[in-house]
Motif scaffolding. Structure first.
Motif, mmCIF file in Angstrom:
data_model
loop_
_atom_site.group_PDB
_atom_site.id
_atom_site.type_symbol
_atom_site.label_atom_id
_atom_site.label_comp_id
_atom_site.label_asym_id
_atom_site.label_seq_id
_atom_site.Cartn_x
_atom_site.Cartn_y
_atom_site.Cartn_z
ATOM 1 N N LEU A 46 -32.875 103.924 34.543
ATOM 2 C CA LEU A 46 -33.256 105.087 33.735
ATOM 3 C C LEU A 46 -33.611 104.682 32.303
ATOM 4 O O LEU A 46 -33.616 105.513 31.407
ATOM 5 N N GLY A 47 -33.925 103.413 32.098
ATOM 6 C CA GLY A 47 -34.246 102.949 30.753
ATOM 7 C C GLY A 47 -33.030 102.322 30.107
ATOM 8 O O GLY A 47 -32.606 101.227 30.482
ATOM 9 N N SER A 48 -32.443 103.006 29.136
ATOM 10 C CA SER A 48 -31.266 102.467 28.467
ATOM 11 C C SER A 48 -30.008 102.553 29.326
ATOM 12 O O SER A 48 -28.982 101.969 28.980
ATOM 13 N N LEU A 49 -30.082 103.248 30.437
ATOM 14 C CA LEU A 49 -28.952 103.347 31.366
ATOM 15 C C LEU A 49 -29.388 102.916 32.757
ATOM 16 O O LEU A 49 -30.496 103.250 33.201
ATOM 17 N N ARG A 50 -28.507 102.201 33.437
ATOM 18 C CA ARG A 50 -28.681 101.896 34.849
ATOM 19 C C ARG A 50 -27.417 102.355 35.551
ATOM 20 O O ARG A 50 -26.334 101.827 35.304
ATOM 21 N N VAL A 51 -27.576 103.381 36.382
ATOM 22 C CA VAL A 51 -26.403 104.004 36.996
ATOM 23 C C VAL A 51 -26.321 103.606 38.463
ATOM 24 O O VAL A 51 -27.341 103.473 39.144
ATOM 25 N N PRO A 52 -25.109 103.380 38.965
ATOM 26 C CA PRO A 52 -24.976 102.973 40.363
ATOM 27 C C PRO A 52 -25.442 104.068 41.315
ATOM 28 O O PRO A 52 -25.218 105.259 41.069
ATOM 29 N N ALA A 53 -26.104 103.650 42.375
ATOM 30 C CA ALA A 53 -26.526 104.585 43.413
ATOM 31 C C ALA A 53 -25.318 104.909 44.282
ATOM 32 O O ALA A 53 -24.694 104.020 44.851
ATOM 33 N N VAL A 54 -24.973 106.194 44.362
ATOM 34 C CA VAL A 54 -23.783 106.640 45.086
ATOM 35 C C VAL A 54 -24.190 107.682 46.108
ATOM 36 O O VAL A 54 -25.000 108.578 45.817
ATOM 37 N N ASP A 55 -23.641 107.579 47.284
ATOM 38 C CA ASP A 55 -23.947 108.489 48.369
ATOM 39 C C ASP A 55 -23.744 109.942 47.944
ATOM 40 O O ASP A 55 -22.664 110.315 47.487
ATOM 41 N N GLY A 56 -24.789 110.767 48.077
ATOM 42 C CA GLY A 56 -24.697 112.193 47.790
ATOM 43 C C GLY A 56 -24.852 112.568 46.338
ATOM 44 O O GLY A 56 -24.842 113.760 46.009
ATOM 45 N N MET A 57 -24.999 111.597 45.426
ATOM 46 C CA MET A 57 -25.101 111.921 43.998
ATOM 47 C C MET A 57 -26.516 112.335 43.631
ATOM 48 O O MET A 57 -27.486 111.724 44.081
ATOM 49 N N GLN A 58 -26.629 113.357 42.815
ATOM 50 C CA GLN A 58 -27.907 113.807 42.280
ATOM 51 C C GLN A 58 -28.002 113.448 40.803
ATOM 52 O O GLN A 58 -26.985 113.389 40.109
ATOM 53 N N ILE A 59 -29.229 113.199 40.352
ATOM 54 C CA ILE A 59 -29.453 112.833 38.954
ATOM 55 C C ILE A 59 -30.477 113.788 38.359
ATOM 56 O O ILE A 59 -31.561 113.974 38.911
ATOM 57 N N ARG A 60 -30.115 114.381 37.235
ATOM 58 C CA ARG A 60 -31.033 115.267 36.499
ATOM 59 C C ARG A 60 -31.221 114.704 35.102
ATOM 60 O O ARG A 60 -30.245 114.364 34.426
ATOM 61 N N LEU A 61 -32.457 114.590 34.660
ATOM 62 C CA LEU A 61 -32.745 114.104 33.316
ATOM 63 C C LEU A 61 -33.036 115.283 32.407
ATOM 64 O O LEU A 61 -33.844 116.151 32.737
ATOM 65 N N GLU A 62 -32.367 115.321 31.259
ATOM 66 C CA GLU A 62 -32.474 116.450 30.340
ATOM 67 C C GLU A 62 -33.439 116.132 29.203
ATOM 68 O O GLU A 62 -33.303 115.103 28.533
ATOM 69 N N ASN A 63 -34.425 116.994 29.015
ATOM 70 C CA ASN A 63 -35.289 116.907 27.828
ATOM 71 C C ASN A 63 -35.412 118.308 27.240
ATOM 72 O O ASN A 63 -36.334 119.042 27.537
#
Length: 238
Positions: A56-73
């Motif tokens: 995600l650029g300055s962050l690299r987050v672990p891929a976890v089963d069932g997790m959703q990612i939302r980016l806020e702007n």
């Protein structure tokens, strides 16, 4: 979480706070311990390719089963992304990475600013000892959809790294229930912060972008991609 995200330096004003609502403020911050995360990109351990990290650029987050990612702007389309919100098992973890001085952390100072801002919002505040040092637990007043007065719990976690600071905000059951927080805390602990070489003032938010660059898996590589508003992109890992 929308609170404390109006300015690029994420530094709220300093209104008065009811001292009775705050207990046992720590005077020092626990840095990232050797052998534990969150990680700086220079010393992050590798993860198996099948369960890698999402870039995600300055962050690299672990891929976890069932997790959703939302980016806020919050500024709308075309504006800079300010936070990544991870949704897992009915709770959320908001992540923001900030620039920090080379020789000192910023969590002690920023924590006091957050407490002051929470006081301005009439929240009940408690400071707990957590695995990274002091954590803020707040119960923020809100108006429920049916017009009643209620509160929302939020737990603020801070970690000072080399020239960066990572803030996490847990909401939902994970804010107050240790068992409910375990999965998202593990994600937080395995997150990698990528501090670029640009000269940045302390507290400036480090840039984020949608998945799709670098060596980490992109959103298109992950099954279950689906839209979720607000935010420009959402990936669900199965």
């Amino acid at each position: 979480m929308g609170l404390f995200s109006r300015r690029r330096d994420d530094g709220p004003s300093t209104p008065s706070t009811d001292p009775s609502s705050v207990s046992d403020r720590a005077e020092s911050t626990t840095p990232v311990a050797s052998g534990t995360g969150p990680w700086d990109v220079t010393d992050a351990p590798e993860r198996p390719e099948s369960v890698g990290r999402i870039d995600l650029g300055s962050l690299r987050v672990p891929a976890v089963d069932g997790m959703q990612i939302r980016l806020e702007n919050p500024g709308g389309p075309g504006r800079e992304i300010s936070a990544a919100v991870l949704v897992l098992a009915g709770s959320t973890l908001e992540l923001r990475a900030f620039a920090a001085p080379r020789t000192a952390g910023i969590w002690d100072e920023l924590r006091e600013d957050i407490i002051a801002e929470l006081g301005r919002a009439k929240a009940r505040v408690r400071v707990d000892d957590g695995e990274y040092g002091s954590e803020i637990l707040a119960h923020v007043p809100v108006r429920t959809p049916d017009g009643r007065d209620g509160t929302v719990a939020a737990r603020f976690i801070g970690v000072d790294g080399p020239r960066w600071f990572l803030r996490g905000v847990l909401q939902g059951p994970a804010a107050t229930d240790g068992a409910a927080a375990r999965a998202l805390r593990e994600v937080f602990a395995d997150t990698v912060v990528v501090r670029d070489g640009a000269a940045r003032p302390p507290r400036e938010i480090l840039p984020l972008h949608a998945p799709g660059t670098g060596t980490a898996p992109t959103a298109e590589d992950l099954p279950g991609l689906e839209p979720l508003e607000p935010g420009p992109t959402i990936a669900e890992v199965r």
